[in-house]
Design an enzyme around this catalytic site. Structure first.
Site, PDB file in Angstrom:
ATOM      1  N   ASP A  57      25.008 -41.081 -18.468  1.00 47.43           N
ATOM      2  CA  ASP A  57      26.543 -40.857 -19.331  1.00 47.43           C
ATOM      3  C   ASP A  57      27.182 -41.255 -17.787  1.00 47.43           C
ATOM      4  O   ASP A  57      26.860 -40.220 -16.229  1.00 47.43           O
ATOM      5  CB  ASP A  57      26.267 -40.111 -19.526  1.00 47.43           C
ATOM      6  CG  ASP A  57      28.145 -39.069 -20.010  1.00 47.43           C
ATOM      7  OD1 ASP A  57      28.519 -39.633 -19.808  1.00 47.43           O
ATOM      8  OD2 ASP A  57      28.150 -38.024 -20.520  1.00 47.43           O
ATOM      9  N   VAL A  58      28.175 -41.964 -18.229  1.00 40.16           N
ATOM     10  CA  VAL A  58      29.477 -42.461 -16.362  1.00 40.16           C
ATOM     11  C   VAL A  58      30.133 -40.970 -16.260  1.00 40.16           C
ATOM     12  O   VAL A  58      30.616 -41.048 -15.051  1.00 40.16           O
ATOM     13  CB  VAL A  58      30.020 -43.393 -17.058  1.00 40.16           C
ATOM     14  CG1 VAL A  58      29.574 -44.514 -17.570  1.00 40.16           C
ATOM     15  CG2 VAL A  58      30.875 -43.217 -18.053  1.00 40.16           C
ATOM     16  N   TYR A 149      43.721 -42.071 -23.979  1.00 39.80           N
ATOM     17  CA  TYR A 149      43.318 -43.115 -23.557  1.00 39.80           C
ATOM     18  C   TYR A 149      43.111 -43.428 -22.603  1.00 39.80           C
ATOM     19  O   TYR A 149      43.615 -43.982 -21.870  1.00 39.80           O
ATOM     20  CB  TYR A 149      42.855 -43.987 -24.908  1.00 39.80           C
ATOM     21  CG  TYR A 149      41.995 -45.456 -24.620  1.00 39.80           C
ATOM     22  CD1 TYR A 149      40.867 -45.115 -24.237  1.00 39.80           C
ATOM     23  CD2 TYR A 149      42.447 -46.275 -24.951  1.00 39.80           C
ATOM     24  CE1 TYR A 149      40.323 -46.583 -24.312  1.00 39.80           C
ATOM     25  CE2 TYR A 149      42.318 -47.949 -24.411  1.00 39.80           C
ATOM     26  CZ  TYR A 149      40.797 -47.564 -24.383  1.00 39.80           C
ATOM     27  OH  TYR A 149      40.326 -48.716 -24.271  1.00 39.80           O
ATOM     28  N   LYS A 153      42.977 -45.166 -18.844  1.00 37.80           N
ATOM     29  CA  LYS A 153      43.597 -46.475 -18.541  1.00 37.80           C
ATOM     30  C   LYS A 153      44.749 -46.710 -17.248  1.00 37.80           C
ATOM     31  O   LYS A 153      44.363 -47.595 -16.560  1.00 37.80           O
ATOM     32  CB  LYS A 153      43.825 -47.216 -19.826  1.00 37.80           C
ATOM     33  CG  LYS A 153      42.327 -47.057 -20.291  1.00 37.80           C
ATOM     34  CD  LYS A 153      41.218 -48.097 -19.997  1.00 37.80           C
ATOM     35  CE  LYS A 153      40.185 -48.124 -21.154  1.00 37.80           C
ATOM     36  NZ  LYS A 153      38.751 -48.960 -20.107  1.00 37.80           N
ATOM     37  N   THR A 185      35.280 -53.805 -32.391  1.00 36.55           N
ATOM     38  CA  THR A 185      33.840 -53.132 -31.866  1.00 36.55           C
ATOM     39  C   THR A 185      34.089 -52.210 -32.495  1.00 36.55           C
ATOM     40  O   THR A 185      35.027 -51.622 -33.096  1.00 36.55           O
ATOM     41  CB  THR A 185      34.009 -52.959 -30.421  1.00 36.55           C
ATOM     42  OG1 THR A 185      34.812 -52.270 -30.144  1.00 36.55           O
ATOM     43  CG2 THR A 185      34.530 -54.358 -29.207  1.00 36.55           C
TER      44      THR A 185
END
Length: 311
Positions: A57-58, A149, A153, A185
């Site tokens: 898991d990052v 998100y 980013k 995706t």
């Protein structure tokens, strides 16, 4: 450079999966990592050539460091590291549970930071290496209903720019960011959702395989930044040159193109734990359809922008 050693975080789905298969087709040695062991096993079988598979898991710094060490222990080095691990959360900012917002930001911002820290540690020791951070058009523009998100980013883009500056003393170490627009995706349908409608990639939509080809191009010929998406430049232009016009249009456009018609109850999706991968969906289009939609969208935005400028 045949048989490079390539580490891919986020390899179980989407762009990471497509990139893994593309690197494998060229004969590179792979280290595949993601949270979901079952999906990783499927991707490993698709790639062949006995890749190293590591569940990681990052958001866990210790797991990312262990992943890097495992890659070096098996192959002796890391030539390329591609990080595409990400999660999404839909909904107005005040409707997102605080823990969902924080976890999404942790995955999409601190996750790349953990990856960069581990990769650069080995690159410095080797004197060379290429880090490719898969970013997003939303690292340069903002849209409603995707605050977590977008916030992450934008922060990750600042991190990458700083790393460009800090690695100028090592000309054989490259830090690259790839900013796709909409990509077909599973990230949209597996996202946390508090918007009431299932998310989808707004047109024009590229395939994960098309974006993966740009990942390979960066691995071959590194450059600090690259963009993938027919409408990306036009959208950025509208965002930067006509802010009031952009802000007036982006919410109805997001409702029409970024959210589907299927209703969905509130839920955290795969933000806290992996979910079964579902490929395809409402964004599955041909390249010809993508190009046609891109031309139409770009033409409309330019015409509206010029009209606003004249006024």
């Amino acid at each position: 450079m045949n048989e490079r050693v390539v580490v891919l975080t986020g390899a179980s789905s989407g762009i990471g999966r497509a990139a893994a298969k593309a690197f494998a087709a060229r004969g590179d040695r792979l280290v595949l990592a993601a949270r979901g062991a079952a999906d990783l096993a499927v991707v490993a079988a698709e790639c062949g050539n006995d890749p190293l598979v590591v569940t990681a898991d990052v958001t866990r710094r210790d797991e990312v460091e262990a992943l890097a060490d495992a890659a070096v222990q098996r192959y002796g080095r890391i030539d390329v590291w591609v990080d595409s691990a990400a999660v999404m959360a839909y909904g107005r900012f005040e409707d997102l549970p605080a823990e969902v917002f924080e976890r999404a930001v942790t995955t999409d911002l601190l996750g790349p930071a953990n990856v960069a820290r581990a990769a650069l540690r080995h690159f410095r020791g080797q004197g060379q290496g290429t880090l490719i951070l898969v970013s997003s058009l939303l690292s340069r523009v903002t849209v409603p209903y995707m605050s977590a998100y977008t916030t992450a980013k934008w922060g990750a883009r600042a991190l990458a720019r700083t790393l460009h500056q800090e690695t100028r003393d090592a000309p054989r170490i490259h830090v690259c960011t790839l900013a796709p627009g909409s990509v077909d995706t599973p990230i949209y349908t597996s996202a946390a959702n508090y918007a009431g409608f299932v998310g989808r990639p707004p047109p024009p939509v590229d395939s994960a395989e098309y974006v993966a080809a740009r990942v390979l191009r960066l691995a071959d010929r590194p450059r600090p930044q690259a963009s993938v998406g027919l409408a990306n430049r036009v959208i950025e232009l509208g965002y930067n040159l006509f802010p009031p016009f952009y802000d007036a249009l982006v919410t109805p456009l997001m409702r029409a193109g970024g959210l589907g018609r299927a209703r969905i109850g509130p839920g955290a999706g795969n933000v806290f734990r992996p979910a079964a991968r579902v490929e395809g969906g409402p964004g599955r289009v041909s390249r010809r359809q993508v190009e046609a939609a891109g031309v139409l969208a770009a033409s409309a935005l330019i015409a509206l922008g010029l009209r606003a400028a004249r006024r």
